[in-house]
Design a protein around this motif. Sequence first.
Motif, PDB file in Angstrom:
ATOM      1  N   TRP A   9       0.816  -1.216   0.000  1.00 30.29           N
ATOM      2  CA  TRP A   9       0.000   0.000   0.000  1.00 30.29           C
ATOM      3  C   TRP A   9       0.854   1.272   0.000  1.00 30.29           C
ATOM      4  CZ3 TRP A   9      -4.585  -0.854   4.004  1.00 30.29           C
ATOM      5  CH2 TRP A   9      -5.456  -1.806   3.481  1.00 30.29           C
ATOM      6  N   LYS A  10       2.159   1.122   0.202  1.00 27.62           N
ATOM      7  CA  LYS A  10       3.068   2.297   0.300  1.00 27.62           C
ATOM      8  C   LYS A  10       2.518   3.279   1.332  1.00 27.62           C
ATOM      9  CE  LYS A  10       4.556   1.309  -4.349  1.00 27.62           C
ATOM     10  NZ  LYS A  10       5.218   1.760  -5.550  1.00 27.62           N
ATOM     11  N   CYS A  11       2.600   4.592   1.094  1.00 28.39           N
ATOM     12  CA  CYS A  11       2.164   5.574   2.093  1.00 28.39           C
ATOM     13  C   CYS A  11       0.693   5.952   1.839  1.00 28.39           C
ATOM     14  CB  CYS A  11       3.084   6.791   2.035  1.00 28.39           C
ATOM     15  SG  CYS A  11       2.877   7.928   3.404  1.00 28.39           S
ATOM     16  N   GLY A  92      14.202  -3.488   1.268  1.00 30.50           N
ATOM     17  CA  GLY A  92      14.993  -3.112   0.087  1.00 30.50           C
ATOM     18  C   GLY A  92      14.163  -2.628  -1.081  1.00 30.50           C
ATOM     19  N   HIS A  93      12.948  -2.144  -0.831  1.00 32.94           N
ATOM     20  CA  HIS A  93      12.138  -1.620  -1.940  1.00 32.94           C
ATOM     21  C   HIS A  93      12.895  -0.482  -2.629  1.00 32.94           C
ATOM     22  CE1 HIS A  93       8.909   0.320  -4.135  1.00 32.94           C
ATOM     23  NE2 HIS A  93       8.285  -0.841  -4.079  1.00 32.94           N
ATOM     24  N   SER A  94      12.704  -0.355  -3.929  1.00 31.47           N
ATOM     25  CA  SER A  94      13.496   0.648  -4.670  1.00 31.47           C
ATOM     26  C   SER A  94      13.213   2.064  -4.177  1.00 31.47           C
ATOM     27  CB  SER A  94      13.223   0.535  -6.160  1.00 31.47           C
ATOM     28  OG  SER A  94      11.907   0.899  -6.422  1.00 31.47           O
ATOM     29  N   TYR A 147      11.312  -9.347  -7.885  1.00 34.60           N
ATOM     30  CA  TYR A 147      12.038  -8.642  -8.945  1.00 34.60           C
ATOM     31  C   TYR A 147      11.168  -7.499  -9.468  1.00 34.60           C
ATOM     32  CZ  TYR A 147      13.553  -7.569 -13.648  1.00 34.60           C
ATOM     33  OH  TYR A 147      13.913  -6.888 -14.775  1.00 34.60           O
ATOM     34  N   GLU A 148      11.675  -6.273  -9.307  1.00 37.42           N
ATOM     35  CA  GLU A 148      10.906  -5.100  -9.732  1.00 37.42           C
ATOM     36  C   GLU A 148      11.778  -4.172 -10.578  1.00 37.42           C
ATOM     37  OE1 GLU A 148       7.468  -4.152  -6.946  1.00 37.42           O
ATOM     38  OE2 GLU A 148       9.227  -3.522  -5.865  1.00 37.42           O
ATOM     39  N   PRO A 149      11.644  -4.234 -11.906  1.00 36.52           N
ATOM     40  CA  PRO A 149      12.423  -3.302 -12.729  1.00 36.52           C
ATOM     41  C   PRO A 149      11.974  -1.877 -12.397  1.00 36.52           C
ATOM     42  CG  PRO A 149      11.029  -4.738 -14.101  1.00 36.52           C
ATOM     43  CD  PRO A 149      10.756  -5.094 -12.682  1.00 36.52           C
ATOM     44  N   ALA A 152       9.418   0.043 -14.310  1.00 40.25           N
ATOM     45  CA  ALA A 152       8.049  -0.501 -14.384  1.00 40.25           C
ATOM     46  C   ALA A 152       7.216  -0.114 -13.161  1.00 40.25           C
ATOM     47  CB  ALA A 152       8.112  -2.023 -14.497  1.00 40.25           C
ATOM     48  N   ILE A 153       7.870   0.444 -12.136  1.00 40.22           N
ATOM     49  CA  ILE A 153       7.146   0.743 -10.889  1.00 40.22           C
ATOM     50  C   ILE A 153       6.309   2.006 -11.049  1.00 40.22           C
ATOM     51  CG2 ILE A 153       7.394   1.328  -8.447  1.00 40.22           C
ATOM     52  CD1 ILE A 153       9.835  -0.490  -8.358  1.00 40.22           C
ATOM     53  N   GLY A 154       5.003   1.842 -10.942  1.00 38.88           N
ATOM     54  CA  GLY A 154       4.078   2.974 -10.981  1.00 38.88           C
ATOM     55  C   GLY A 154       3.976   3.674 -12.330  1.00 38.88           C
ATOM     56  N   THR A 155       4.467   3.059 -13.390  1.00 43.47           N
ATOM     57  CA  THR A 155       4.500   3.731 -14.693  1.00 43.47           C
ATOM     58  C   THR A 155       3.477   3.173 -15.687  1.00 43.47           C
ATOM     59  OG1 THR A 155       6.137   2.153 -15.474  1.00 43.47           O
ATOM     60  CG2 THR A 155       6.983   4.200 -14.531  1.00 43.47           C
ATOM     61  N   GLY A 185       5.772  -4.446 -10.404  1.00 45.30           N
ATOM     62  CA  GLY A 185       5.905  -3.286 -11.284  1.00 45.30           C
ATOM     63  C   GLY A 185       4.728  -3.223 -12.239  1.00 45.30           C
ATOM     64  N   SER A 186       3.746  -2.318 -11.919  1.00 44.74           N
ATOM     65  CA  SER A 186       2.569  -2.096 -12.765  1.00 44.74           C
ATOM     66  C   SER A 186       1.745  -3.352 -13.032  1.00 44.74           C
ATOM     67  CB  SER A 186       2.979  -1.423 -14.085  1.00 44.74           C
ATOM     68  OG  SER A 186       3.502  -0.134 -13.825  1.00 44.74           O
ATOM     69  N   VAL A 187       1.673  -4.227 -12.022  1.00 46.97           N
ATOM     70  CA  VAL A 187       0.835  -5.422 -12.180  1.00 46.97           C
ATOM     71  C   VAL A 187      -0.635  -5.025 -12.057  1.00 46.97           C
ATOM     72  CG1 VAL A 187       0.198  -7.655 -11.148  1.00 46.97           C
ATOM     73  CG2 VAL A 187       2.603  -6.972 -11.245  1.00 46.97           C
ATOM     74  N   VAL A 204       3.060 -12.268  -7.440  1.00 46.13           N
ATOM     75  CA  VAL A 204       3.313 -10.868  -7.820  1.00 46.13           C
ATOM     76  C   VAL A 204       3.288  -9.948  -6.606  1.00 46.13           C
ATOM     77  CG1 VAL A 204       2.545 -10.921 -10.229  1.00 46.13           C
ATOM     78  CG2 VAL A 204       0.843 -10.665  -8.422  1.00 46.13           C
ATOM     79  N   LEU A 205       3.999  -8.841  -6.736  1.00 45.95           N
ATOM     80  CA  LEU A 205       3.961  -7.770  -5.741  1.00 45.95           C
ATOM     81  C   LEU A 205       3.197  -6.617  -6.403  1.00 45.95           C
ATOM     82  CD1 LEU A 205       7.024  -6.651  -3.636  1.00 45.95           C
ATOM     83  CD2 LEU A 205       5.174  -5.125  -4.199  1.00 45.95           C
ATOM     84  N   VAL A 206       2.098  -6.219  -5.772  1.00 47.40           N
ATOM     85  CA  VAL A 206       1.198  -5.250  -6.401  1.00 47.40           C
ATOM     86  C   VAL A 206       1.208  -3.948  -5.606  1.00 47.40           C
ATOM     87  CG1 VAL A 206      -1.144  -4.920  -7.289  1.00 47.40           C
ATOM     88  CG2 VAL A 206      -0.267  -7.246  -6.943  1.00 47.40           C
ATOM     89  N   GLY A 207       1.492  -2.834  -6.268  1.00 51.06           N
ATOM     90  CA  GLY A 207       1.472  -1.533  -5.598  1.00 51.06           C
ATOM     91  C   GLY A 207       0.148  -0.832  -5.834  1.00 51.06           C
ATOM     92  N   GLY A 208       0.123   0.086  -6.805  1.00 51.99           N
ATOM     93  CA  GLY A 208      -1.055   0.906  -7.092  1.00 51.99           C
ATOM     94  C   GLY A 208      -2.364   0.133  -7.172  1.00 51.99           C
ATOM     95  N   ALA A 209      -2.352  -0.999  -7.859  1.00 51.32           N
ATOM     96  CA  ALA A 209      -3.593  -1.766  -8.051  1.00 51.32           C
ATOM     97  C   ALA A 209      -4.108  -2.373  -6.748  1.00 51.32           C
ATOM     98  CB  ALA A 209      -3.379  -2.855  -9.100  1.00 51.32           C
TER      99      ALA A 209
HETATM  100  P1  PGA Z   1       3.188  -0.588  -8.775  1.00 52.56           P
HETATM  101  O1  PGA Z   1       4.196  -0.703  -7.527  1.00 52.56           O
HETATM  102  O2  PGA Z   1       2.412  -1.870  -8.813  1.00 52.56           O
HETATM  103  O3  PGA Z   1       2.325   0.614  -8.457  1.00 52.56           O
HETATM  104  O4  PGA Z   1       4.012  -0.393  -9.983  1.00 52.56           O
HETATM  105  C1  PGA Z   1       4.871  -1.870  -7.266  1.00 52.56           C
HETATM  106  C2  PGA Z   1       5.824  -1.633  -6.130  1.00 52.56           C
HETATM  107  O5  PGA Z   1       6.507  -0.615  -6.101  1.00 52.56           O
HETATM  108  O6  PGA Z   1       5.946  -2.430  -5.201  1.00 52.56           O
END
Ligand code: PGA
Length: 226
Positions: A9-11, A92-94, A147-149, A152-155, A185-187, A204-209
């Motif tokens: 969920w980040k911040c 170790g998140h980017s 693995y998170e390029p 691809a994160i949030g883009t 990364g943008s899953v 998968v690791l899901v951020g925004g979604a």
């Molecule tokens: P994202 O974030 O799904 O919004 O790209 C992934 C993450 O940073 O963990």
Amino acid sequence: MKKFIVANWKCNPTTLNQAKNLFNSIKKGLGAVKNTKVIICPPFVYLEELAKFKRTISLGAQDCYFQEKGAFTGEVSAAMLKDLGCDYVILGHSERRKYFSETNDLINKKLKSALEKGLKPVLCIENTSQIKQCLKGILKQKVIIAYEPIWAIGTGKTPSPAQAKSFNVKIKKLVASNTIVLYGGSVNAKNVEGFIIKSGFDGVLVGGASLKPKELINIVKFVDRI
Ligand code: PGA
């Protein structure tokens, strides 16, 4: 082997009430999930309250400090997280590397302390060269790798299934045969199939979604049916 879905969920969100609503909508929509481990990682301050409702969902934090306690203003230790009902921690998140200058050496110390206190770490890497230093002195099967390029994160941009597969294969050669390796990364619900079926990731690791209950539920339900 079970598939893993880690929701970062980040911040977000801004209030405890919103966090409870989000968590409960996800939980309600998921119902019984059989083949998938769902781990929600909210900000630290919501963990205690969400732990009361977790049931089949596991809780994770987004970071922890490597010392157990002491004069380290602003930090939260692995022991404290375990005590609150957390079982996982993202390390170790980017964004931690970029905005808070975290190094592989620091992440290695955090990984060790998380494991010592009984938390399962989800180690985020942007490239395979980070694996060796981060995992120095650590049994590779004890850690989940995500693995998170960075691009691809949030883009909304993602690697092709073939590109992602080649990274998965590279990573799997550097870890134990039973190490869980995730893609992040943008899953979303539309592209998750490629990462699991075509690229062979264990989840998968899901951020925004993960902040949109319907989207996250669709991701989990899809993965759970595989
Ligand atoms: P994202 O974030 O799904 O919004 O790209 C992934 C993450 O940073 O963990």
